[in-house]
Design a protein around this motif. Sequence first.
Motif, short mmCIF file in Angstrom:
data_model
loop_
_atom_site.label_atom_id
_atom_site.label_comp_id
_atom_site.label_asym_id
_atom_site.label_seq_id
_atom_site.Cartn_x
_atom_site.Cartn_y
_atom_site.Cartn_z
N LYS A 101 0.83 -1.21 0.00
CA LYS A 101 0.00 0.00 0.00
C LYS A 101 0.87 1.26 0.00
N ALA A 102 1.94 1.25 0.80
CA ALA A 102 2.82 2.42 0.87
C ALA A 102 3.52 2.67 -0.47
N VAL A 103 3.97 1.61 -1.12
CA VAL A 103 4.65 1.74 -2.41
C VAL A 103 3.67 2.22 -3.48
N SER A 104 2.47 1.65 -3.48
CA SER A 104 1.47 2.05 -4.47
C SER A 104 1.09 3.52 -4.31
N GLU A 105 0.96 3.97 -3.07
CA GLU A 105 0.59 5.37 -2.81
C GLU A 105 1.66 6.34 -3.31
N ARG A 106 2.93 5.92 -3.24
CA ARG A 106 4.01 6.81 -3.67
C ARG A 106 4.34 6.64 -5.15
#
Length: 343
Positions: A101-106
């Motif tokens: 989720k963190a990677v997708s958001e960035r």
Amino acid sequence: MPASLSSTLLDWYDGHARVLPWRNPPGAPVPNDPAWPYRVWLSEVMLQQTTVAAVKPYFEKFTVRWPNVDALAAAPDEDIMAAWAGLGYYSRARNLAKCAKAVSERGGFPQTEPELRELPGLGAYTAAAIAAIAFGARAVVVDANVERVVSRLFNIEEPLPGSRKVIRARADEITPSARSGDFAQAMMDLGSSICTSKAPKCLACPLINPCEGRKAGEPERLPVKPPKKAKPQRSGTAFWIERDSHVWLVTRQGTGMLGGMKALPDDGWTARSDGTGAPPIEADWQEIGAVTHTFTHAHLSLCVQRAETTSDPQGVGEWWPFSDIGEAGLPTLFAKAARLVLA
């Protein structure tokens, strides 16, 4: 020695590299594929404290179902936990979901070690491995295999974990600027196939000549490890509650042992304490037997009891058909209990 040593090892790797589904061929450029860092990251998380043979089918299952990090980020956490069932060390799966989720958001994976270490669940080793393998950056990658190779190569006598600072410094000395990712994987392959923890195959090792541990005569005793602490023995009870060929399954709470996983109701056992033995409902309980399992911090003996009911137990749960129990995503401990009952 560092330059010639790294060249020698890379030459060996070019001819002996393992063919793995998450690995680039030796000497090939980093793939220009947005999914490449995702595959490297996924494999490195799965391989933590787990064998290559165990990881292969899980890696294939995950990459077919979720081919990129955005797809994984969009998946419900319970689906990820269920797909991870049986691979163990379930905190990795929880961190996997958070990190996706963190990677997708960035908008994608960062390419530097410091930025990678800011992601959920990525420590020094994983961040360095992704930087080197996925992005071609020079990074010092040190896992258990590399610790063993470096300890023997430089005859490092200081016991672990105190020797890790020296091991990392020595690994830094021999890590080349070019093909850093290949070098890291070469060290891992050397440790897994040649410089093994027991009975190392020194005569087949490309680094036999510069190896100080070999010259000292007892390379297999390195790295020196502190004595293992005995694991405590714990006991608990799991409850198989059935109705019309369905079993009542719950989802374990929190981030503790098997947190977030589907399971049978139990009596509250933990790695630090025994269970109470108290059943969740009043019923005519039948003791079926017991299963055993070893966790990181404890051995567990789990008594399995069975009862029938005509109503829903209190609390949140779901009825799951016996015929589909293999699809429930039960962790190994509760899968053992289910097999015991259904046998």
